[in-house]
Design an enzyme around this catalytic site. Structure first.
Site, mmCIF file in Angstrom:
data_model
loop_
_atom_site.group_PDB
_atom_site.id
_atom_site.type_symbol
_atom_site.label_atom_id
_atom_site.label_comp_id
_atom_site.label_asym_id
_atom_site.label_seq_id
_atom_site.Cartn_x
_atom_site.Cartn_y
_atom_site.Cartn_z
ATOM 1 C CB ALA A 57 46.557 4.530 26.291
ATOM 2 N N GLY A 117 50.124 1.649 30.235
ATOM 3 C CA GLY A 117 51.406 2.448 29.437
ATOM 4 C C GLY A 117 52.400 3.407 30.968
ATOM 5 C CD GLU A 123 52.935 -1.310 29.122
ATOM 6 O OE1 GLU A 123 51.949 -0.131 28.488
ATOM 7 O OE2 GLU A 123 52.439 -2.626 28.430
ATOM 8 C CD GLU A 150 47.537 -2.482 30.293
ATOM 9 O OE1 GLU A 150 47.360 -3.244 31.912
ATOM 10 O OE2 GLU A 150 48.324 -1.383 30.022
HETATM 11 N N1 COA Z 1 42.778 7.918 30.102
HETATM 12 C C1 COA Z 1 42.060 9.103 29.691
HETATM 13 N N2 COA Z 1 41.664 9.311 30.881
HETATM 14 C C2 COA Z 1 42.149 9.178 32.399
HETATM 15 C C3 COA Z 1 42.617 8.245 32.182
HETATM 16 C C4 COA Z 1 43.310 7.727 31.261
HETATM 17 N N3 COA Z 1 44.600 6.492 31.457
HETATM 18 N N4 COA Z 1 42.801 7.664 33.858
HETATM 19 C C5 COA Z 1 42.245 8.980 34.169
HETATM 20 N N5 COA Z 1 41.264 9.397 33.631
HETATM 21 C C6 COA Z 1 40.981 10.828 33.530
HETATM 22 C C7 COA Z 1 39.703 10.557 33.910
HETATM 23 O O1 COA Z 1 38.452 10.087 33.649
HETATM 24 C C8 COA Z 1 39.071 12.078 35.139
HETATM 25 O O2 COA Z 1 38.750 12.335 33.790
HETATM 26 P P1 COA Z 1 37.175 13.299 34.235
HETATM 27 O O3 COA Z 1 38.153 14.233 35.783
HETATM 28 O O4 COA Z 1 37.660 14.542 32.990
HETATM 29 O O5 COA Z 1 35.832 12.748 34.568
HETATM 30 C C9 COA Z 1 39.911 12.558 35.968
HETATM 31 O O6 COA Z 1 41.157 11.839 35.036
HETATM 32 C C10 COA Z 1 40.244 11.633 36.511
HETATM 33 O O7 COA Z 1 40.322 10.936 36.923
HETATM 34 P P2 COA Z 1 38.993 10.071 38.472
HETATM 35 O O8 COA Z 1 38.544 8.328 37.728
HETATM 36 O O9 COA Z 1 38.108 10.681 38.356
HETATM 37 O O10 COA Z 1 40.284 9.655 39.093
HETATM 38 P P3 COA Z 1 39.530 8.628 40.421
HETATM 39 O O11 COA Z 1 40.710 9.311 41.562
HETATM 40 O O12 COA Z 1 38.355 8.235 40.613
HETATM 41 O O13 COA Z 1 40.610 7.323 39.808
HETATM 42 C C11 COA Z 1 42.328 6.125 38.787
HETATM 43 C C12 COA Z 1 41.856 7.433 39.680
HETATM 44 C C13 COA Z 1 44.151 5.898 37.906
HETATM 45 C C14 COA Z 1 41.951 4.463 39.795
HETATM 46 C C15 COA Z 1 40.837 5.510 37.292
HETATM 47 O O14 COA Z 1 41.398 6.957 37.031
HETATM 48 C C16 COA Z 1 41.665 4.896 36.566
HETATM 49 O O15 COA Z 1 41.572 3.655 36.769
HETATM 50 N N6 COA Z 1 42.146 5.340 34.969
HETATM 51 C C17 COA Z 1 42.454 4.529 33.950
HETATM 52 C C18 COA Z 1 43.836 3.602 34.785
HETATM 53 C C19 COA Z 1 43.871 2.559 33.183
HETATM 54 O O16 COA Z 1 43.398 1.993 33.469
HETATM 55 N N7 COA Z 1 44.529 2.417 32.632
HETATM 56 C C20 COA Z 1 45.743 1.714 31.779
HETATM 57 C C21 COA Z 1 45.272 2.064 30.162
HETATM 58 S S1 COA Z 1 45.071 0.655 29.143
#
Ligand code: COA
Length: 257
Positions: free
Chosen positions: A63, A108, A111, A131
């Site tokens: 999400a 998500g 999921e 989450e």
């Molecule tokens: N929602 C919104 N934006 C997201 C996102 C999400 N679920 N997952 C990644 N992004 C965005 C980041 O904010 C970043 O944006 P920015 O460049 O404007 O800062 C971009 O995507 C790249 O992600 P980044 O975190 O910089 O990459 P990374 O390689 O350091 O880490 C992840 C990758 C996947 C480990 C990390 O992005 C992450 O933990 N994302 C969230 C995953 C999550 O918790 N999902 C469940 C949501 S309920």
């Protein structure tokens, strides 16, 4: 458009195309995905659907966290229900759905993959339900589908720790059916989809419908349901064609009724 749909023969490739945020799904993207999947589920010229993510980093990173942060409880409920409806459509539409997991499948994203009938992934795929790290919980079905797909203990470990699961571990746990090299992943998923889409659509639909009950409800009732669907298929032209073609030693020509 952030949800791309490309058709190749009887197969539709659906790509979540928002790589700048690792294909995270906002409400607008969910609405678009919902609408595209409804169209594909109704379109009899489509025999199978492949779901993947744009770019080389993510399937769907979950999400949209920036949007989630603004939600009231009632808005969160509606958002959760919308994601659940999409997952339900992937799971129950009368044609197979195949996830080609090309990178992060988190929250998500995991999921949506779990709701597909079959999952293939690349070696760098990472699955997870993070989450709990955000002070929330999964809302699009993982608390039910992860345990049914793997095991209750593994599901609880993943859901409660929020840790990531590598492609190798996903394969070992039955979370995916195969690991495929990145360049081959979508082609392999499309080939698998085409293989199934070439069969009788009604036989495929009923087989999926009966198998969906395997982990639910009453076993006796499920056997009765299977017998009923088995019987109904004998009213179709496809069953006559398939059985006759075998006897006549020729390939069948299915028409979907
Ligand atoms: N929602 C919104 N934006 C997201 C996102 C999400 N679920 N997952 C990644 N992004 C965005 C980041 O904010 C970043 O944006 P920015 O460049 O404007 O800062 C971009 O995507 C790249 O992600 P980044 O975190 O910089 O990459 P990374 O390689 O350091 O880490 C992840 C990758 C996947 C480990 C990390 O992005 C992450 O933990 N994302 C969230 C995953 C999550 O918790 N999902 C469940 C949501 S309920």
């Amino acid at each position: 458009m952030s949800i791309d749909v490309v058709r190749e023969g009887r197969v539709a490739l659906v790509t979540v195309n928002r790589p700048e945020v690792l294909n995270a799904l906002s409400t607008d993207h969910l609405d678009e995905l919902h609408s595209e999947l409804l169209d594909l589920s109704r379109d009899t010229s489509v025999g199978a659907v492949v779901l993947t993510g744009a770019g080389d980093r993510a399937f769907i990173a979950g999400a949209d966290i920036a949007e989630l942060a603004t939600k009231t409880p009632l808005e969160a409920r509606a958002y959760g229900e919308l994601g659940q409806e999409i997952a339900h459509r992937l799971e129950t539409m009368r044609k197979p759905t195949i996830a080609a997991v090309n990178g992060y499948a988190l929250g998500g994203g995991c999921e949506m993959a779990l709701a597909c009938d079959i999952r293939l992934c690349s070696p760098k795929a990472q699955f997870g339900q993070p989450e709990v790290n955000l002070g929330i919980m999964p809302g699009w079905g993982a608390t039910q589908r992860l345990a049914r797909t793997t095991s209750l203990g593994f599901a609880k470990e993943i859901l409660l720790t929020g840790r990531m699961v590598s492609a190798d571990e996903a394969l070992q746990r039955g979370l995916v059916q195969a690991i495929v090299e990145p360049d081959e992943l979508v082609p392999r998923a499309l080939a698998l989809a085409a293989e199934i889409a070439a069969k009788s659509p009604v036989a495929v639909a009923y087989t999926k419908e009966a198998t969906n009950r395997a982990l639910h409800g009453d076993l006796g009732a499920n056997f009765v349901h299977e017998a009923d669907l088995f019987a109904i298929l004998f009213s179709t032209e496809d069953a006559k064609e398939g059985l006759n073609a075998f006897t006549e030693k020729r390939p069948p020509r299915f028409i979907g009724r």
